[in-house]
Scaffold this active site. Sequence first.
Site, PDB file in Angstrom:
ATOM      1  CG  ASP A  92       6.678  -6.345  -2.182  1.00 46.94           C
ATOM      2  OD1 ASP A  92       6.265  -5.267  -1.718  1.00 46.94           O
ATOM      3  OD2 ASP A  92       6.135  -7.452  -1.919  1.00 46.94           O
ATOM      4  CE1 TYR A 149     -12.855  -6.458  14.427  1.00 41.72           C
ATOM      5  CE2 TYR A 149     -10.794  -5.287  14.785  1.00 41.72           C
ATOM      6  CZ  TYR A 149     -11.535  -6.238  14.104  1.00 41.72           C
ATOM      7  OH  TYR A 149     -10.937  -6.966  13.102  1.00 41.72           O
ATOM      8  CB  ALA A 168       9.515  -5.044   3.191  1.00 42.79           C
ATOM      9  CB  ALA A 169       6.471  -4.287   7.751  1.00 41.66           C
ATOM     10  CB  THR A 224       3.602   2.159  13.025  1.00 44.21           C
ATOM     11  OG1 THR A 224       2.330   2.401  13.596  1.00 44.21           O
ATOM     12  CG2 THR A 224       4.277   1.077  13.861  1.00 44.21           C
ATOM     13  CG  ASP A 225       0.486   6.027  15.303  1.00 43.07           C
ATOM     14  OD1 ASP A 225       0.386   4.827  14.943  1.00 43.07           O
ATOM     15  OD2 ASP A 225      -0.486   6.814  15.294  1.00 43.07           O
ATOM     16  CD  GLU A 226      -0.735   0.290  15.142  1.00 45.14           C
ATOM     17  OE1 GLU A 226      -0.851  -0.769  15.770  1.00 45.14           O
ATOM     18  OE2 GLU A 226      -1.298   0.514  14.062  1.00 45.14           O
ATOM     19  CE1 TYR A 271       3.000  -3.367  11.844  1.00 43.77           C
ATOM     20  CE2 TYR A 271       1.574  -1.946  13.162  1.00 43.77           C
ATOM     21  CZ  TYR A 271       2.433  -2.125  12.088  1.00 43.77           C
ATOM     22  OH  TYR A 271       2.726  -1.063  11.257  1.00 43.77           O
ATOM     23  CB  ILE A 325      13.681  -8.478   3.896  1.00 44.81           C
ATOM     24  CG1 ILE A 325      12.451  -8.622   4.794  1.00 44.81           C
ATOM     25  CG2 ILE A 325      13.431  -7.429   2.816  1.00 44.81           C
ATOM     26  CD1 ILE A 325      12.158  -7.375   5.633  1.00 44.81           C
ATOM     27  CG  PHE A 339      -1.648   1.182   1.585  1.00 40.77           C
ATOM     28  CD1 PHE A 339      -2.303   1.940   0.627  1.00 40.77           C
ATOM     29  CD2 PHE A 339      -1.691   1.606   2.920  1.00 40.77           C
ATOM     30  CE1 PHE A 339      -2.984   3.096   0.982  1.00 40.77           C
ATOM     31  CE2 PHE A 339      -2.365   2.742   3.286  1.00 40.77           C
ATOM     32  CZ  PHE A 339      -3.002   3.504   2.321  1.00 40.77           C
ATOM     33  CB  ILE A 340       2.713   3.088   2.658  1.00 44.59           C
ATOM     34  CG1 ILE A 340       1.486   3.154   3.571  1.00 44.59           C
ATOM     35  CG2 ILE A 340       3.506   4.386   2.752  1.00 44.59           C
ATOM     36  CD1 ILE A 340       1.806   3.142   5.067  1.00 44.59           C
ATOM     37  CB  SER A 376       7.320  -7.015  15.275  1.00 44.11           C
ATOM     38  OG  SER A 376       6.308  -6.396  14.513  1.00 44.11           O
ATOM     39  CE  LYS A 377       7.161  -0.934  11.296  1.00 41.78           C
ATOM     40  NZ  LYS A 377       7.752  -1.088   9.936  1.00 41.78           N
TER      41      LYS A 377
HETATM   42  P1  NAD Z   1       1.306  -3.538   3.380  1.00 38.99           P
HETATM   43  O1  NAD Z   1       1.009  -4.734   4.197  1.00 38.99           O
HETATM   44  O2  NAD Z   1       0.258  -2.980   2.474  1.00 38.99           O
HETATM   45  O3  NAD Z   1       2.576  -3.812   2.456  1.00 38.99           O
HETATM   46  C1  NAD Z   1       3.718  -4.474   2.910  1.00 38.99           C
HETATM   47  C2  NAD Z   1       4.531  -4.893   1.700  1.00 38.99           C
HETATM   48  O4  NAD Z   1       5.705  -5.567   2.188  1.00 38.99           O
HETATM   49  C3  NAD Z   1       3.808  -5.892   0.789  1.00 38.99           C
HETATM   50  O5  NAD Z   1       3.963  -5.511  -0.563  1.00 38.99           O
HETATM   51  C4  NAD Z   1       4.483  -7.211   1.067  1.00 38.99           C
HETATM   52  O6  NAD Z   1       4.506  -8.091  -0.065  1.00 38.99           O
HETATM   53  C5  NAD Z   1       5.888  -6.762   1.448  1.00 38.99           C
HETATM   54  N1  NAD Z   1       6.545  -7.741   2.340  1.00 38.99           N
HETATM   55  C6  NAD Z   1       6.034  -8.302   3.471  1.00 38.99           C
HETATM   56  N2  NAD Z   1       6.911  -9.174   3.990  1.00 38.99           N
HETATM   57  C7  NAD Z   1       8.014  -9.151   3.194  1.00 38.99           C
HETATM   58  C8  NAD Z   1       9.250  -9.819   3.215  1.00 38.99           C
HETATM   59  N3  NAD Z   1       9.528 -10.716   4.173  1.00 38.99           N
HETATM   60  N4  NAD Z   1      10.169  -9.530   2.259  1.00 38.99           N
HETATM   61  C9  NAD Z   1       9.900  -8.636   1.287  1.00 38.99           C
HETATM   62  N5  NAD Z   1       8.712  -7.983   1.190  1.00 38.99           N
HETATM   63  C10 NAD Z   1       7.785  -8.236   2.140  1.00 38.99           C
HETATM   64  O7  NAD Z   1       1.823  -2.451   4.413  1.00 38.99           O
HETATM   65  P2  NAD Z   1       1.675  -0.861   4.417  1.00 38.99           P
HETATM   66  O8  NAD Z   1       0.419  -0.509   5.107  1.00 38.99           O
HETATM   67  O9  NAD Z   1       1.937  -0.338   3.069  1.00 38.99           O
HETATM   68  O10 NAD Z   1       2.876  -0.467   5.398  1.00 38.99           O
HETATM   69  C11 NAD Z   1       4.175  -0.229   4.891  1.00 38.99           C
HETATM   70  C12 NAD Z   1       5.087   0.180   6.029  1.00 38.99           C
HETATM   71  O11 NAD Z   1       4.586   1.350   6.663  1.00 38.99           O
HETATM   72  C13 NAD Z   1       5.193  -0.891   7.131  1.00 38.99           C
HETATM   73  O12 NAD Z   1       6.531  -0.912   7.576  1.00 38.99           O
HETATM   74  C14 NAD Z   1       4.265  -0.378   8.217  1.00 38.99           C
HETATM   75  O13 NAD Z   1       4.689  -0.820   9.478  1.00 38.99           O
HETATM   76  C15 NAD Z   1       4.408   1.114   8.052  1.00 38.99           C
HETATM   77  N6  NAD Z   1       3.248   1.918   8.471  1.00 38.99           N
HETATM   78  C16 NAD Z   1       1.993   1.626   8.014  1.00 38.99           C
HETATM   79  C17 NAD Z   1       0.903   2.415   8.390  1.00 38.99           C
HETATM   80  C18 NAD Z   1      -0.486   2.151   7.866  1.00 38.99           C
HETATM   81  O14 NAD Z   1      -1.427   2.818   8.288  1.00 38.99           O
HETATM   82  N7  NAD Z   1      -0.684   1.223   6.945  1.00 38.99           N
HETATM   83  C19 NAD Z   1       1.111   3.499   9.246  1.00 38.99           C
HETATM   84  C20 NAD Z   1       2.409   3.784   9.699  1.00 38.99           C
HETATM   85  C21 NAD Z   1       3.473   2.980   9.287  1.00 38.99           C
HETATM   86  P1  TYD Z   2      -6.913  -0.965  11.388  1.00 38.14           P
HETATM   87  O1  TYD Z   2      -7.295  -0.390  10.071  1.00 38.14           O
HETATM   88  O2  TYD Z   2      -6.706  -2.423  11.518  1.00 38.14           O
HETATM   89  O3  TYD Z   2      -5.630  -0.151  11.877  1.00 38.14           O
HETATM   90  P2  TYD Z   2      -4.867  -0.154  13.336  1.00 38.14           P
HETATM   91  O4  TYD Z   2      -5.333  -1.284  14.129  1.00 38.14           O
HETATM   92  O5  TYD Z   2      -3.453  -0.303  12.907  1.00 38.14           O
HETATM   93  O6  TYD Z   2      -5.182   1.174  13.935  1.00 38.14           O
HETATM   94  O7  TYD Z   2      -8.027  -0.558  12.455  1.00 38.14           O
HETATM   95  C1  TYD Z   2      -8.383   0.786  12.684  1.00 38.14           C
HETATM   96  C2  TYD Z   2      -9.394   0.811  13.813  1.00 38.14           C
HETATM   97  O8  TYD Z   2     -10.600   0.157  13.375  1.00 38.14           O
HETATM   98  C3  TYD Z   2      -8.941   0.039  15.039  1.00 38.14           C
HETATM   99  O9  TYD Z   2      -9.397   0.716  16.212  1.00 38.14           O
HETATM  100  C4  TYD Z   2      -9.636  -1.300  14.911  1.00 38.14           C
HETATM  101  C5  TYD Z   2     -10.936  -0.946  14.221  1.00 38.14           C
HETATM  102  N1  TYD Z   2     -11.507  -2.010  13.347  1.00 38.14           N
HETATM  103  C6  TYD Z   2     -12.843  -2.417  13.510  1.00 38.14           C
HETATM  104  O10 TYD Z   2     -13.582  -1.899  14.381  1.00 38.14           O
HETATM  105  N2  TYD Z   2     -13.312  -3.417  12.699  1.00 38.14           N
HETATM  106  C7  TYD Z   2     -12.553  -4.020  11.745  1.00 38.14           C
HETATM  107  O11 TYD Z   2     -13.046  -4.940  11.053  1.00 38.14           O
HETATM  108  C8  TYD Z   2     -11.192  -3.581  11.580  1.00 38.14           C
HETATM  109  C9  TYD Z   2     -10.302  -4.217  10.553  1.00 38.14           C
HETATM  110  C10 TYD Z   2     -10.717  -2.569  12.386  1.00 38.14           C
END
Ligand code: NAD
Ligand code: TYD
Length: 352
Positions: free
Chosen positions: A38, A217, A87-88, A135-137, A160, A65, A16-17, A163-164
């Site tokens: 990837d 939830y 990647a994560a 992440t902020d988590e 999660y 990775i 995604f990102i 691990s981050k």
């Molecule tokens: P995502 O799950 O959409 O994408 C992760 C990508 O990593 C995928 O394309 C997957 O194929 C690849 N990948 C996973 N395991 C791998 C491995 N072992 N080797 C190589 N490639 C691998 O995730 P995202 O939401 O795009 O998040 C990307 C990064 O940003 C992550 O590090 C996540 O922790 C961080 N992040 C995400 C959010 C969010 O809201 N989604 C917010 C803050 C930070």
């Molecule tokens: P999510 O998109 O999984 O992001 P994160 O847990 O990393 O914040 O969830 C966002 C919020 O939505 C979180 O408080 C959990 C809630 N949620 C639901 O209530 N129902 C769902 O089916 C999912 C996936 C998330």
Amino acid sequence: MSKFSKNILITGGAGFIGSHVVRLFVNKYPDYRIFNLDALTYAGNLENVKDIEQAPNYKFIKGNINDIGFINDLFNENCFDAVIHLAAESHVDRSITNPNDFIETNVLGTANLLNAFKASHKENLGDKLFYHVSTDEVYGSLGKTGLFKETTPYDPQSPYAASKASSDHLVRAYGNTYGLPFMISNCSNNYGGNQFPEKLIPLFINNIKHNKSLPVYGDGNYTRDWLYVLDHALAIDEIFHKGTIGETYNIGGFNEWTNLNLIKLLCELMDKKLNRAKGSSEQLITYVKDRAGHDRRYAIDAGKLNRELGWMPSVTFEEGLEKTVDWYLSNDEWLEHMTTGTYQEYYKKMYN
Ligand code: NAD
Ligand code: TYD
């Protein structure tokens, strides 16, 4: 002599990102050679980067990775000037059922990249950069007030987040011990096109479209700070080019929503876009069992990034959400590809 000024490895660029970051860098910096590494897990999809696959400064590499031998060879062959590591394993619910996948990729995979980057430059890391996307988590959960600052102590609550947090600690430790030049950014919840429909917003858009229930939830009064994905990519670009080595930057949307209020706004928008009667999507809301260890509130203070680098989100939440809904409604094929096969099994296990 290479015609490119820098070789940059972006990991997770089919996700995604990562796909938004790869696209931004490929288009904005034709003199950089962008390598997208990837493993194409369930969350990775090359359709996310289809529009740039022919660009002369772009190369996709399928690889994991966690595969030390492969990673070492890759770094030795290419001598990357910089790594932007995304990647994560990224979904909290999956980390509750399969924590080891998160430890392997997010912790050990990051260590493999750090070791390979360091070794490939024979410790002469001078003008190199390891940019770690986090992440902020990692900061845990907030009460009713307060914001996460860069100085907030780490207190991860889910596998999660833990691990981050571990990967962030490793990156800083390599900076301190081996002089590895690094930067870390910790971002709030992203939303936008190309997000796998297991996360709240794309899952609910897809469910509304198919008249399926919306699994909220617990009491739904959990708060997240939402940022449009392109604004995250733009922040990474700013930090990568203008940030200070060894620094951490929090990235957020200045945009807190409780899940329920967000879901109601989304329902209203979907009713309009699908020409359905006002209030019909809201009827799909179903309260389900809460997530284990569910963090109550996240909210980021992105003031440092704003003061030091002048970054601000470019779109309001209402604009970003509308763009997002439009993207999913006009990308049926993408959504269909993502939600067939193993997705159905995941969905049954999670929600039935
Ligand atoms: P995502 O799950 O959409 O994408 C992760 C990508 O990593 C995928 O394309 C997957 O194929 C690849 N990948 C996973 N395991 C791998 C491995 N072992 N080797 C190589 N490639 C691998 O995730 P995202 O939401 O795009 O998040 C990307 C990064 O940003 C992550 O590090 C996540 O922790 C961080 N992040 C995400 C959010 C969010 O809201 N989604 C917010 C803050 C930070
Ligand atoms: P999510 O998109 O999984 O992001 P994160 O847990 O990393 O914040 O969830 C966002 C919020 O939505 C979180 O408080 C959990 C809630 N949620 C639901 O209530 N129902 C769902 O089916 C999912 C996936 C998330």
